[in-house]
Design a protein around this motif. Structure first.
Motif, PDB file in Angstrom:
ATOM      1  N   SER A  60       0.844  -1.189   0.000  1.00  0.00           N
ATOM      2  CA  SER A  60       0.000   0.000   0.000  1.00  0.00           C
ATOM      3  C   SER A  60       0.883   1.243   0.000  1.00  0.00           C
ATOM      4  N   PHE A  61       0.255   2.395  -0.191  1.00  0.00           N
ATOM      5  CA  PHE A  61       0.987   3.655  -0.195  1.00  0.00           C
ATOM      6  C   PHE A  61       1.733   3.861   1.121  1.00  0.00           C
ATOM      7  N   TRP A  62       1.049   3.698   2.250  1.00  0.00           N
ATOM      8  CA  TRP A  62       1.650   3.952   3.557  1.00  0.00           C
ATOM      9  C   TRP A  62       2.674   2.886   3.926  1.00  0.00           C
ATOM     10  N   ILE A  65       6.004   3.768   2.196  1.00  0.00           N
ATOM     11  CA  ILE A  65       6.750   4.851   2.843  1.00  0.00           C
ATOM     12  C   ILE A  65       7.394   4.359   4.137  1.00  0.00           C
ATOM     13  N   LEU A  66       6.635   3.609   4.932  1.00  0.00           N
ATOM     14  CA  LEU A  66       7.156   3.135   6.213  1.00  0.00           C
ATOM     15  C   LEU A  66       8.334   2.186   6.031  1.00  0.00           C
ATOM     16  N   LEU A 205      -4.214   7.206  -1.089  1.00  0.00           N
ATOM     17  CA  LEU A 205      -3.836   6.890   0.289  1.00  0.00           C
ATOM     18  C   LEU A 205      -4.455   5.590   0.785  1.00  0.00           C
ATOM     19  N   HIS A 206      -5.500   5.137   0.100  1.00  0.00           N
ATOM     20  CA  HIS A 206      -6.151   3.881   0.508  1.00  0.00           C
ATOM     21  C   HIS A 206      -5.974   2.778  -0.530  1.00  0.00           C
ATOM     22  N   TRP A 213      -0.300  -4.646   3.615  1.00  0.00           N
ATOM     23  CA  TRP A 213       0.775  -4.652   4.592  1.00  0.00           C
ATOM     24  C   TRP A 213       1.435  -6.033   4.726  1.00  0.00           C
ATOM     25  N   SER A 266       7.558   8.753  -1.556  1.00  0.00           N
ATOM     26  CA  SER A 266       6.152   9.157  -1.642  1.00  0.00           C
ATOM     27  C   SER A 266       5.744   9.483  -3.079  1.00  0.00           C
ATOM     28  N   TYR A 270       2.973   7.428  -4.972  1.00  0.00           N
ATOM     29  CA  TYR A 270       1.746   8.118  -5.395  1.00  0.00           C
ATOM     30  C   TYR A 270       1.445   7.824  -6.859  1.00  0.00           C
TER      31      TYR A 270
END
Length: 468
Positions: A60-62, A65-66, A205-206, A213, A266, A270
């Motif tokens: 996922s997007f987040w 990044i993490l 973002l979703h 994850w 990011s 994106y």
């Protein structure tokens, strides 16, 4: 060791110092300049592309990044330890490797490895940039252009810039990073206003392509990011040897590691999420989404500045690494040689298709070296180095015929462990700890068995207790 007329071109603008220590009077760089320099290294087409590839592979997007930022910060925790060598002693990382691997061993293991890594990363970054330039040119004119030819032109310009040295790196970092960040913000705006609801921030973002994850996918990219930056650990001192203090180095380096990585990844994430995982390259996507001249100019500027900063740094460190092996020609000519070889590799676009396997292979090489280097510097040397002995063929870093056999063997053993471990075990994180601990234990055992090492293995107890 002083620079000589034989090793330097006749120009006051070109850096005079190669592998010899930097005088204290020249250590004037503060943390903002170091932050800009390291950030410029991290805000680059390769890191941006990794963000896109991670989302395209299922994160996922987040999560992208993490995992990417965490991977860099893990590597940076080791990187800043070795960067203190540059701050404290003004020497290059490759010269510092002599304390661990021996004066000859450092020339033929970490120096060769880092020179190869510099050439590879230079070629990879150039290929990414050339691909975008060709896409933009095609969008404008409708004609097909050669990626290889564009890459060779880019490479030639970057080689010329790298020959100047550290002062050029510092100067361009001050001016290029704000422009690059502004350009990236503009590209975010372009992508956020692309055609279709999937380009909107709420959808991006979703976005979950497949796994979200899922640990296995996250482990691949966390390990890849950690491994990629571990290739820089032998040269951590290079960027910091003009730095005024450890505090400046810590602030400048760690802030850059977190903020610049998150920004770069990011943008790639994106673009990949907005295109529903179909386009991992946000530059190419922006050229299609908004083919107006303003966007094209922004893309050209961002890519040109990205290329001119990271690849100049790649060649700079590569030239210093080669200078550790061949001191006679000097930094200028060694940098030129690395540049010519790297430019040749830029004509091989297939390298881009092998990004993850080649990054893994580099991690296989550098992870055990990082472990041995860190544990020796922290626990054997206790962060105290006899600088004069680094240049003395018969000094305390002579070991056995100039080679620390124990360190070399543990590097090869660590490489085998890295190869055997599955990605889910995060070998780029685990192997340095295993290798370093094994090396340290072996040194202690040898010290007890051979308290008087003579011309053989250096006495561990002497190293630990000496006040160098």
């Amino acid at each position: 060791m002083e620079p000589t007329e034989a090793t330097l071109p006749h120009s006051g603008a070109i850096e005079a110092y190669g592998i010899e220590p930097i005088p204290e009077a020249l250590k004037t760089v503060r943390w903002p300049d170091l932050f800009l320099l390291v950030s410029n290294f991290l805000v680059n087409p390769g890191t941006i592309l990794i963000g896109g590839l991670a989302v395209a592979s299922g994160l996922s997007f987040w999560a992208t990044i993490l995992t990417s930022t965490l991977g860099i910060l893990i590597a940076f925790s080791a990187y800043i330890v070795m960067a203190t060598v540059g701050v404290d002693y003004g020497i290059t990382g490759q010269v510092a490797c002599r304390m661990v691997f021996g004066i000859q061993g450092a020339k033929w293991l970490p120096s060769i490895m880092r020179t190869i890594a510099s050439a590879y990363w230079f070629a990879m970054q150039t290929i990414v940039g050339a691909t975008v330039f060709v896409a933009i040119a095609h969008q404008w004119t409708g004609r097909q252009y050669s990626t290889v030819r564009a890459g060779l032109i880019l490479a030639s310009v970057q080689v010329l810039l790298a020959l100047v040295g550290y002062q050029w790196l510092k100067l361009i970092s001050r001016f290029t990073l704000p422009v690059k960040v502004a350009g990236i913000v503009y590209l975010f705006f372009v992508l956020a206003h692309g055609p279709g609801a999937n380009y909107r921030p709420a959808a991006v973002l979703h976005f979950h392509a497949q796994f979200g994850w899922a640990y296995l996918v996250a482990a691949v990219w966390l390990n890849s990011m950690t491994a990629s930056w571990l290739t820089m650990i032998t040269d951590a001192a290079d960027f910091c040897r003009y730095t005024r203090s450890r505090k400046d180095m810590w602030w400048g380096t760690m802030l850059a590691g977190g903020l610049a990585t998150a920004l770069s990844v990011s943008l790639g994430a994106y673009g990949a999420a907005a295109s529903l995982g179909r386009q991992p390259n946000p530059f190419s996507l922006a050229a299609v989404v908004d083919p107006h001249w303003v966007t094209m100019v922004v893309l050209l500027i961002v890519i040109a500045l990205d290329e001119s900063t990271i690849n100049v740094m790649n060649l700079y460190t590569g030239g210093l690494s080669l200078s550790n092996m061949f001191e006679g020609p000097g930094r200028f000519w060694n940098t030129l040689f690395v540049g010519v070889v790297s430019s040749g590799l830029s004509a091989l676009p297939v390298l881009l298709e092998r990004l993850v396997p080649l990054t893994t292979a580099l991690g296989n090489l550098f992870a055990p070296v990082a472990g041995v280097l860190l544990f020796h510097y922290l626990f054997v040397e206790r962060m105290r180095i006899d600088v004069a002995a680094l240049f003395d063929p018969k000094g305390i870093y002579h070991y056995w015929h100039g080679v620390n056999v124990t360190a070399i063997l543990w590097c090869f053993l660590g490489g085998g462990i890295y190869y055997l471990l599955p990605t889910v075990a995060l070998p780029a994180v685990i192997v340095p700890l295993i290798t370093g601990a094994g090396y340290l234990l072996t040194m202690k055992v040898l010290a007890r068995l051979q308290p008087d090492s003579g011309e053989g293995q250096q006495d561990y107890e002497f190293q630990a207790s000496s006040g160098k």
